[in-house]
Design an enzyme around this catalytic site. Structure first.
Site, mmCIF file in Angstrom:
data_model
loop_
_atom_site.group_PDB
_atom_site.id
_atom_site.type_symbol
_atom_site.label_atom_id
_atom_site.label_comp_id
_atom_site.label_asym_id
_atom_site.label_seq_id
_atom_site.Cartn_x
_atom_site.Cartn_y
_atom_site.Cartn_z
ATOM 1 N N LYS A 96 0.850 -1.194 0.000
ATOM 2 C CA LYS A 96 0.000 0.000 0.000
ATOM 3 C C LYS A 96 0.880 1.236 0.000
ATOM 4 O O LYS A 96 1.803 1.342 0.823
ATOM 5 C CB LYS A 96 -0.851 0.028 1.258
ATOM 6 C CG LYS A 96 -2.176 -0.675 1.132
ATOM 7 C CD LYS A 96 -2.881 -0.543 2.448
ATOM 8 C CE LYS A 96 -4.364 -0.654 2.316
ATOM 9 N NZ LYS A 96 -5.008 -0.556 3.624
HETATM 10 C C1 E4P Z 1 -8.253 0.078 3.637
HETATM 11 O O1 E4P Z 1 -7.460 -0.572 2.993
HETATM 12 C C2 E4P Z 1 -8.030 0.632 4.974
HETATM 13 O O2 E4P Z 1 -7.310 -0.275 5.762
HETATM 14 C C3 E4P Z 1 -9.314 0.887 5.717
HETATM 15 O O3 E4P Z 1 -10.443 0.603 4.931
HETATM 16 C C4 E4P Z 1 -9.370 2.167 6.476
HETATM 17 O O4 E4P Z 1 -10.622 2.290 7.042
HETATM 18 P P1 E4P Z 1 -10.956 3.205 8.296
HETATM 19 O O5 E4P Z 1 -11.395 4.534 7.783
HETATM 20 O O6 E4P Z 1 -12.078 2.479 8.972
HETATM 21 O O7 E4P Z 1 -9.721 3.280 9.143
#
Ligand code: E4P
Length: 222
Positions: free
Chosen positions: A87
């Protein structure tokens, strides 16, 4: 639609895996930090176990902010398992790092995407996945699902190969709306996956079937 689970908690992943509906996993530094703290295990160890459990892409993110650092951390993470996807946030340094990682055959998930312009940059950098965070947009009064529609159109108009992951999912309705837009992937926290099963009429129906059957058996055995 592919369903990924958005967690670094191995127990949650194991339960969802046993349901047989999980196609991949997404983690992030916050999710991993929580598990490292609770289990006193190293990030690599947790990610390795996740990759051994789920036979699909497993997103992992480092904490470097400069291109060289992101590339180096990405390479280290990608050595954990062949299914690791790195990522990378869509910043000028992140975009450079995406290209560098892609040129080494390492898969990339463009993360923290909050605009169609950021998604275009990620697609042009060759990101395999693009993750718009819809819940966080909704939280600040912007239209998360509207962004999903815009990005899906953009990817389709220009025939990019990047796959969109609907991320920061907060409730089951997000998933329904994502399905209506034809989003290819949703990454869903464990609690929301559990909530997808729920309907009061299902519970009521099961209770009635069991009661009716029990009554019939009582009559038969009198
Ligand atoms: C996605 O890959 C992220 O890990 C995640 O969806 C972040 O979500 P949040 O806004 O609940 O932290």
């Amino acid at each position: 639609m592919k369903l990924f689970i958005d967690t670094a908690n191995v127990n949650e992943i194991r339960i969802a895996k046993d349901w047989g509906i999980i196609d991949g996993v997404t983690t992030n530094p916050t999710l991993l930090a929580k598990e490292v703290k609770h289990t006193c295990r190293e990030r690599q160890e947790i990610l390795r176990e996740i990759c051994e459990l789920v036979h699909g892409p497993v997103s992992a993110e480092g904490i470097s902010l400069d291109a060289i650092g992101i590339e180096k951390e990405g390479e280290d993470l990608s050595r954990i398992h062949k299914n690791i996807v790195i990522k990378v946030p869509v910043t000028p340094e992140g975009i450079k790092a995406m290209r560098m990682l892609r040129s080494k055959g390492i898969k990339v998930n463009a993360t923290l995407v909050f605009s169609c312009n950021q998604a275009l940059l990620a697609a042009k950098a060759g990101a395999n996945y693009i993750s718009p965070f819809i819940g966080r947009l909704d939280d600040v009064g912007q239209d998360g699902m509207g962004l999903i529609a815009e990005i899906l159109d953009m990817l389709d108009n220009y025939e990019f190969e990047s796959e969109l992951i609907v991320a920061s999912v907060r409730h089951p309705l997000h998933i329904v709306e994502a399905m209506q837009l034809g989003a290819p992937i949703c990454t869903v926290p464990f609690k929301v996956l559990e909530a997808m099963f729920n309907h009061p009429l299902t519970d009521k129906g099961i209770e009635k079937f069991v009661n009716d059957w029990d009554k019939a058996r009582e009559v038969m055995h009198k």
